[in-house]
Design a protein around this motif. Structure first.
Motif, PDB file in Angstrom:
ATOM      1  N   ALA A  77      12.064  12.062 -20.485  1.00 52.33           N
ATOM      2  CA  ALA A  77      13.137  12.094 -19.489  1.00 52.33           C
ATOM      3  C   ALA A  77      12.791  11.180 -18.311  1.00 52.33           C
ATOM      4  N   LEU A  78      11.517  11.139 -17.945  1.00 49.13           N
ATOM      5  CA  LEU A  78      11.059  10.299 -16.837  1.00 49.13           C
ATOM      6  C   LEU A  78      11.315   8.818 -17.119  1.00 49.13           C
ATOM      7  N   ILE A  79      11.035   8.375 -18.328  1.00 50.50           N
ATOM      8  CA  ILE A  79      11.185   6.947 -18.636  1.00 50.50           C
ATOM      9  C   ILE A  79      12.641   6.510 -18.696  1.00 50.50           C
ATOM     10  N   GLU A  80      13.553   7.458 -18.726  1.00 48.68           N
ATOM     11  CA  GLU A  80      14.978   7.129 -18.741  1.00 48.68           C
ATOM     12  C   GLU A  80      15.566   6.949 -17.347  1.00 48.68           C
ATOM     13  N   ILE A  81      14.807   7.269 -16.319  1.00 50.68           N
ATOM     14  CA  ILE A  81      15.315   7.166 -14.943  1.00 50.68           C
ATOM     15  C   ILE A  81      15.467   5.691 -14.561  1.00 50.68           C
ATOM     16  N   ARG A  82      16.598   5.409 -13.955  1.00 47.06           N
ATOM     17  CA  ARG A  82      16.917   4.039 -13.557  1.00 47.06           C
ATOM     18  C   ARG A  82      17.324   3.986 -12.096  1.00 47.06           C
ATOM     19  N   LEU A  83      17.198   2.829 -11.516  1.00 49.46           N
ATOM     20  CA  LEU A  83      17.735   2.568 -10.180  1.00 49.46           C
ATOM     21  C   LEU A  83      19.242   2.409 -10.280  1.00 49.46           C
ATOM     22  N   GLN A  84      19.931   2.577  -9.164  1.00 48.90           N
ATOM     23  CA  GLN A  84      21.403   2.390  -9.157  1.00 48.90           C
ATOM     24  C   GLN A  84      21.751   0.955  -9.427  1.00 48.90           C
TER      25      GLN A  84
ATOM     26  N   PHE B 297       0.826  -1.203   0.000  1.00 50.06           N
ATOM     27  CA  PHE B 297       0.000   0.000   0.000  1.00 50.06           C
ATOM     28  C   PHE B 297       0.859   1.252   0.000  1.00 50.06           C
ATOM     29  N   ALA B 298       2.081   1.178   0.562  1.00 50.45           N
ATOM     30  CA  ALA B 298       2.959   2.334   0.623  1.00 50.45           C
ATOM     31  C   ALA B 298       3.628   2.604  -0.719  1.00 50.45           C
ATOM     32  N   ALA B 299       3.640   1.621  -1.593  1.00 48.13           N
ATOM     33  CA  ALA B 299       4.287   1.791  -2.888  1.00 48.13           C
ATOM     34  C   ALA B 299       3.554   2.824  -3.729  1.00 48.13           C
ATOM     35  N   SER B 300       4.329   3.646  -4.400  1.00 46.68           N
ATOM     36  CA  SER B 300       3.751   4.681  -5.241  1.00 46.68           C
ATOM     37  C   SER B 300       3.213   4.096  -6.535  1.00 46.68           C
ATOM     38  N   THR B 301       2.142   4.699  -7.003  1.00 50.18           N
ATOM     39  CA  THR B 301       1.613   4.356  -8.311  1.00 50.18           C
ATOM     40  C   THR B 301       2.068   5.428  -9.294  1.00 50.18           C
TER      41      THR B 301
ATOM     42  N   GLU C 115       8.908   8.699  -4.609  1.00 48.68           N
ATOM     43  CA  GLU C 115       7.859   8.000  -5.345  1.00 48.68           C
ATOM     44  C   GLU C 115       8.420   7.276  -6.567  1.00 48.68           C
ATOM     45  N   LEU C 116       9.378   7.889  -7.245  1.00 51.43           N
ATOM     46  CA  LEU C 116      10.028   7.232  -8.386  1.00 51.43           C
ATOM     47  C   LEU C 116      10.729   5.956  -7.952  1.00 51.43           C
ATOM     48  N   THR C 117      11.468   6.055  -6.859  1.00 55.24           N
ATOM     49  CA  THR C 117      12.190   4.894  -6.353  1.00 55.24           C
ATOM     50  C   THR C 117      11.219   3.769  -6.002  1.00 55.24           C
ATOM     51  N   GLN C 118      10.157   4.100  -5.282  1.00 52.36           N
ATOM     52  CA  GLN C 118       9.168   3.080  -4.906  1.00 52.36           C
ATOM     53  C   GLN C 118       8.537   2.459  -6.146  1.00 52.36           C
ATOM     54  N   TYR C 119       8.178   3.296  -7.096  1.00 52.39           N
ATOM     55  CA  TYR C 119       7.530   2.813  -8.317  1.00 52.39           C
ATOM     56  C   TYR C 119       8.449   1.849  -9.072  1.00 52.39           C
ATOM     57  N   LEU C 120       9.700   2.243  -9.265  1.00 50.71           N
ATOM     58  CA  LEU C 120      10.634   1.405 -10.013  1.00 50.71           C
ATOM     59  C   LEU C 120      11.000   0.137  -9.248  1.00 50.71           C
ATOM     60  N   ARG C 121      11.176   0.241  -7.943  1.00 51.26           N
ATOM     61  CA  ARG C 121      11.525  -0.950  -7.142  1.00 51.26           C
ATOM     62  C   ARG C 121      10.399  -1.973  -7.118  1.00 51.26           C
ATOM     63  N   ASN C 122       9.190  -1.502  -7.298  1.00 47.05           N
ATOM     64  CA  ASN C 122       8.047  -2.418  -7.305  1.00 47.05           C
ATOM     65  C   ASN C 122       7.685  -2.865  -8.713  1.00 47.05           C
TER      66      ASN C 122
END
Length: 176
Positions: A169-176, A18-22, A130-137
């Protein structure tokens, strides 16, 4: 005892999901950050300040990328996104300021230093979280998300091209 541990584990797992960002929550936060730009433009106009401030842009990008890195995002990919946000923000400001030439306003803007900048800094951090949560999930941006993104960003001064630039630009963001 095993049943209590199992229930507790299930509660933890469900609260994390539930805490994960959409995508919608992330897009709303981006929209909220951009919603301050008319006030920025009006404040700068009333105080004879230029819209473009390269020194301030470097500070914003540096702070945003450091915040992103702390969250686990790839620093370089976030820099490109925050540059895109600054470009969109300046577009809003220039277009609004142009409108003020033919339609002046008596509206008082929120104070740039005490209200707007602290809010923008907080929202920038929220976007990174929110980006981190979204990508990690496992979140992935696609054309369907662009349609939602385009509808969510509701500034009258943003064009479709502005929104496409931001989304690309948003779709190019990646996790480390």
């Amino acid at each position: 005892m095993f049943r209590i541990i199992l229930i507790f584990a299930a509660m933890l797992l469900s609260s994390n999901s539930f805490a994960a960002s959409t995508a919608q929550e992330l897009f709303s936060t981006i929209n909220l950050r951009l919603s301050y730009m008319e006030d920025v433009a009006l404040y700068k106009s009333n105080n004879n300040q230029a819209i473009e401030d390269k020194e301030r842009e470097l500070i914003v990008i540096n702070n945003a990328s450091l915040s992103a890195e702390k969250q686990g995002l790839n620093k370089e990919s976030v820099i490109a996104f925050f540059r895109a946000q600054i470009s969109a923000a300046k577009a809003i400001q220039y277009r609004y300021r142009a409108d003020l030439l033919s339609k002046p306003t008596d509206k008082e803007p929120r104070n740039l230093d005490t209200v707007i900048r602290p809010a923008l800094i907080k929202l920038g951090k929220d976007i990174n979280i929110e980006l981190t949560q979204y990508l990690r999930n496992g979140g992935v941006f696609s054309q369907q998300e662009f349609n939602v993104f385009e509808r969510t960003l509701n500034s009258r001064y943003l064009t479709r091209a502005d929104k496409e630039m931001l989304f690309n630009a948003l779709i190019e963001i990646r996790l480390q």
